[in-house]
Design an enzyme around this catalytic site. Structure first.
Site, mmCIF file in Angstrom:
data_model
loop_
_atom_site.group_PDB
_atom_site.id
_atom_site.type_symbol
_atom_site.label_atom_id
_atom_site.label_comp_id
_atom_site.label_asym_id
_atom_site.label_seq_id
_atom_site.Cartn_x
_atom_site.Cartn_y
_atom_site.Cartn_z
ATOM 1 N N ASP A 464 0.850 -1.190 -0.059
ATOM 2 C CA ASP A 464 -0.068 0.022 -0.051
ATOM 3 C C ASP A 464 0.873 1.286 -0.046
ATOM 4 O OD1 ASP A 464 -2.233 1.544 -0.026
ATOM 5 O OD2 ASP A 464 -3.145 0.529 1.957
ATOM 6 N N ASP A 533 -10.916 2.011 -3.524
ATOM 7 C CA ASP A 533 -11.723 1.675 -2.207
ATOM 8 C C ASP A 533 -13.137 1.482 -2.586
ATOM 9 O OD1 ASP A 533 -9.104 1.382 -1.104
ATOM 10 O OD2 ASP A 533 -9.211 3.151 0.248
HETATM 11 C C1 DGJ Z 1 -5.918 1.949 1.738
HETATM 12 C C2 DGJ Z 1 -6.385 0.939 1.026
HETATM 13 O O1 DGJ Z 1 -6.895 1.199 -0.160
HETATM 14 C C3 DGJ Z 1 -7.446 0.011 1.561
HETATM 15 O O2 DGJ Z 1 -7.691 -1.277 0.892
HETATM 16 C C4 DGJ Z 1 -6.788 -0.759 3.006
HETATM 17 O O3 DGJ Z 1 -5.779 -1.436 2.830
HETATM 18 C C5 DGJ Z 1 -6.238 0.636 3.935
HETATM 19 N N1 DGJ Z 1 -5.399 1.612 3.077
HETATM 20 C C6 DGJ Z 1 -5.530 0.221 4.820
HETATM 21 O O4 DGJ Z 1 -4.983 1.361 5.718
#
Ligand code: DGJ
Length: 722
Positions: A464, A533
């Site tokens: 991430d 997301d």
């Molecule tokens: C952002 C990501 O897009 C989410 O799927 C998740 O992993 C969060 N970060 C966790 O902090």
């Protein structure tokens, strides 16, 4: 055949073209259906004389009359439009002239021919090599540039494009893909007018949050899915990019693609070579659909890790537990994963840090040891428990970042990008590490390496990156701050190179606070990316449609979640099935009927996934044009296809025409059968079980909308050769 022999043959082929009296000054880069032709002018400069559909007879290229568009325009000389390259020499002279030296051509793979056009300045010791890798079967060209010099002090590079392309069309239509967190990949198409149109990013990390390094350019008229001339382009760079479209007073268009020249002046030492990122592009005279299929094919074979190998379905815990869990709860979730029948459990954010525990996003980032309260028996225990239950285990990391509330921040304040004499500027309470610094690169590599060494059973990593760069200053780069954005990205690639050298087949998801990293520069190290997301299926229909223009479905992670308060489990699942299917959901809150449906859907997906992952995509009806989206995937032998039909928020008694299918064999007969059906959810497809010829399906089509259509309903239709 040895590589040497292959190269010789290629050189001979190249020289065959040269031997023609009129074409001896031409360089032809070509694939099965596309060619890009250069002519060397009497002044020894190189000009682009053609780009488009490959001509039937190579000899015809000799008729081209093209020395008006210099292939790689240099700044500071007589051309007054935007240059591809601009440098300042050691003596302060701000100009460059590039003259032809020679060309080499070699087969660098069965399907790949690489042509290198070598150029140099007649007065200054600066050399530029234009590289064009032509992927024959895929009709894709990958272009990049190498710059080197032998001056006494560093050469200052201010513009250093990966490639420049010229067009002479009547009109130009540009589609670009923009958005924000949770609204990624909104498509916008506009006619270009005289002057400059710039599509770019200045965000550093999470570079594509507002704008992805992707475009489609239609020539003469707006292209649709099946007709029109279109170029699909993409910069493989995990940092600031720029596409510049400059239309001059003669209606000629130049497209410059590369690292964003804004805030990127580079001091190139003598003897060193600067290699630009690759600009990957294709041309189609059969509309956007063919352009996408070309890129998909290329990506599966050359653009991503193991693009022709299988992926795993998974259950992720982020939307379900957030930061609140412990090892017992996680092990209970493994049971949910096995109940559904997925292959892997993915543990997300929140499992690490002790001095400043990661119980929310305010602390702990950077301290990559298990949190003792949550995971007293460490990750090792979780991997073993998962294995005992017959599933694999994957883990979330955000290795490039640090919370000020962390031990890493306390120990290494000099490893962090931040301006001296200014307040720290946070996004999600975090700062970016200085990946320009080799020590930091080693540290970031060690996060992954330690994790894998301690837990060799880990089968998947979600990488991430949750913020952009602001108040950016690299303590390591000292007086070369203008290089920070570029050196950061190169540092990231060094880390990923090492990761892949040691773990070549590890499944890895590229994620960036949703879809902040969606490009082929990073994807060459990853097996898939997180598009957004936002997992509301209605939104995802648009988001996934956008990405499908450039990325094959095997790269697009798509999870069934509880984001939507309206959509049925079937609609959510049907939408996620057009990507790499996963779940991020509280299984315990699902009804029995929902669990039963999901178990069967995963089985269906496992039966159909080779068509979805490796098949050719045909986008039949756009959600931007109707209140529905219809897409289908067809396997290589045209014996099997899968069609997805998604109704959006349709009006009462909305009318929909029959849908003509594509990509089938007209001579074959196919049975069409609806699958993924759910008790209690009515289907609007009444012809399941019937057999039609491919010709009928492509000429007359299927009625996918019998009766009254309810909003957010969908069908998955299996089409099988009889
Ligand atoms: C952002 C990501 O897009 C989410 O799927 C998740 O992993 C969060 N970060 C966790 O902090």
């Amino acid at each position: 055949m040895t590589i040497l022999k292959k190269s010789l043959i290629a050189v001979l082929l190249f020289c065959n073209v040269c031997a023609n009296a009129q074409s001896e000054k031409q360089i032809i880069v070509q694939t099965q259906h596309v060619s890009l032709v250069f002519t060397i002018g009497k002044n020894d400069r190189v000009y682009q004389s053609y780009f488009g559909k490959r001509l039937l007879n190579t000899a015809d290229y000799a008729q081209l009359n093209g020395t008006s568009h210099e292939a790689y325009i240099t700044g500071g000389m007589e051309d007054q439009f935007e240059p591809a390259i601009k440098v300042t020499h050691a003596d302060g002279n701000p100009s460059l002239e590039l003259k032809y030296v020679n060309t080499t051509s070699s087969h660098t793979g069965d399907d790949i021919t690489e042509t290198v056009i070598n150029l140099k300045d007649p007065k200054y010791p600066v050399e530029v090599a234009l590289h064009y890798q032509a992927f024959d079967k895929e009709d894709v060209i990958k272009a990049w540039t190498e710059i080197k010099h032998d001056e006494k002090t560093p050469l200052l590079l201010t513009n250093y494009a990966s490639a420049m392309l010229h067009f002479d069309a009547k009109k130009y239509w540009l589609t670009h893909y923009h958005g924000d967190w949770a609204t990624e990949m909104k498509m916008e198409e506009d006619e270009l007018t005289t002057g400059n149109k710039i599509i770019d990013s200045k965000l550093g990390t999470r570079a594509d949050m507002y704008e992805a390094p992707l475009f489609m350019l239609a020539l003469n008229k707006q292209a649709d899915e099946t007709s029109g001339e279109v170029i699909a382009g993409s910069l493989a760079w995990t940092g600031n990019f720029q596409f510049q479209f400059e239309m001059d007073e003669h209606n000629s268009l130049r497209v410059i693609s590369g690292i964003n020249p804004v805030a990127s002046e580079y001091h190139l030492d003598a003897g060193k070579t600067f290699t630009t990122p690759a600009f990957i592009f294709t041309y189609s005279n059969e509309g956007k659909g063919q352009a996408s299929r070309n890129l998909h094919k290329w990506a599966r074979s050359y653009g991503i890790v193991d693009g022709t190998k299988p992926r795993m379905t998974l259950l992720n815990n982020w939307e379900n537990t957030g930061f609140k869990f412990d090892e017992n709860e996680l092990v209970a979730l493994f049971d949910d994963a096995t109940k559904l029948g997925v292959d892997l459990f993915l543990l997300d954010d929140g499992w690490f840090a002790n001095k400043y525990p990661r119980n929310n996003d305010k602390a702990g980032l950077g301290d990559w040891e298990e949190n003792n309260a949550k995971l007293p028996h460490k990750i090792e225990y979780l991997v073993k428990q998962a294995e005992a239950k017959g599933i694999k285990f994957g883990i979330w990391l955000e290795p490039e970042m640090v919370n000020p509330k962390s031990e890493l921040y306390e120990k290494h304040p000099d490893w962090i990008l931040k301006l001296p004499n200014r307040d720290e500027n946070y996004q999600r309470n975090q700062l970016v590490l200085d990946l320009a610094n080799p020590k930091v690169q080693d540290y970031v590599y060690s996060i992954v390496d330690n994790m894998m060494t301690n837990n060799p059973g880990i089968a998947y990593i979600k990488w991430d990156c949750n913020r952009t760069m602001s108040n950016t200053y690299s303590p390591y780069l000292k007086d070369k701050q203008s290089q920070v954005y570029v050196d950061y990205t190169l540092g990231l690639y060094r880390v990923l190179d090492k990761v892949r050298a040691k773990y070549p087949h590890l499944l890895m998801m590229l994620c960036s606070g949703g879809g902040g990293r969606t490009e082929y520069g990073a994807l060459k190290y990853f097996t898939e990316f997180w598009p957004s997301d936002n997992t509301d299926p209605l939104e995802r229909v648009f988001i996934q449609w956008g990405y499908s223009n450039f990325f094959p479905s095997i790269t697009i992670s798509a999870h069934v979640t509880q984001w939507s308060k309206q959509a049925s489990i079937k609609y959510r699942t049907d939408v996620a099935m057009m990507g790499r299917l996963g779940y991020d959901i509280n299984v315990k809150k699902m009804t029995d009927a929902e669990v039963q449906f999901s178990k069967q859907a995963i089985k269906n997906y496992n039966r159909l996934n080779d068509v979805i992952w490796y098949g050719d995509l045909y986008r039949l009806i756009s959600p931007y044009e109707e209140d529905r989206a219809v897409l289908m995937y067809v396997n290589e032998t045209k014996s099997k296809a899968v069609l997805f039909n998604y109704f959006l928020n349709v009006r009462y008694k909305a009318q929909f025409n029959t849908v003509k299918l594509q990509g089938l064999d007209p001579k074959k007969n196919y049975k069409v059968e609806e699958t993924n059906m759910m008790d209690g959810i009515k289907s609007n497809f009444n012809d399941s079980g019937k057999v039609y010829s491919g010709d009928y399906l492509m000429t007359v089509g299927l009625n996918l909308a019998s009766g009254r259509i309810l909003p957010q309903t969908s069908n998955v239709i299996e089409i099988t050769q009889q």
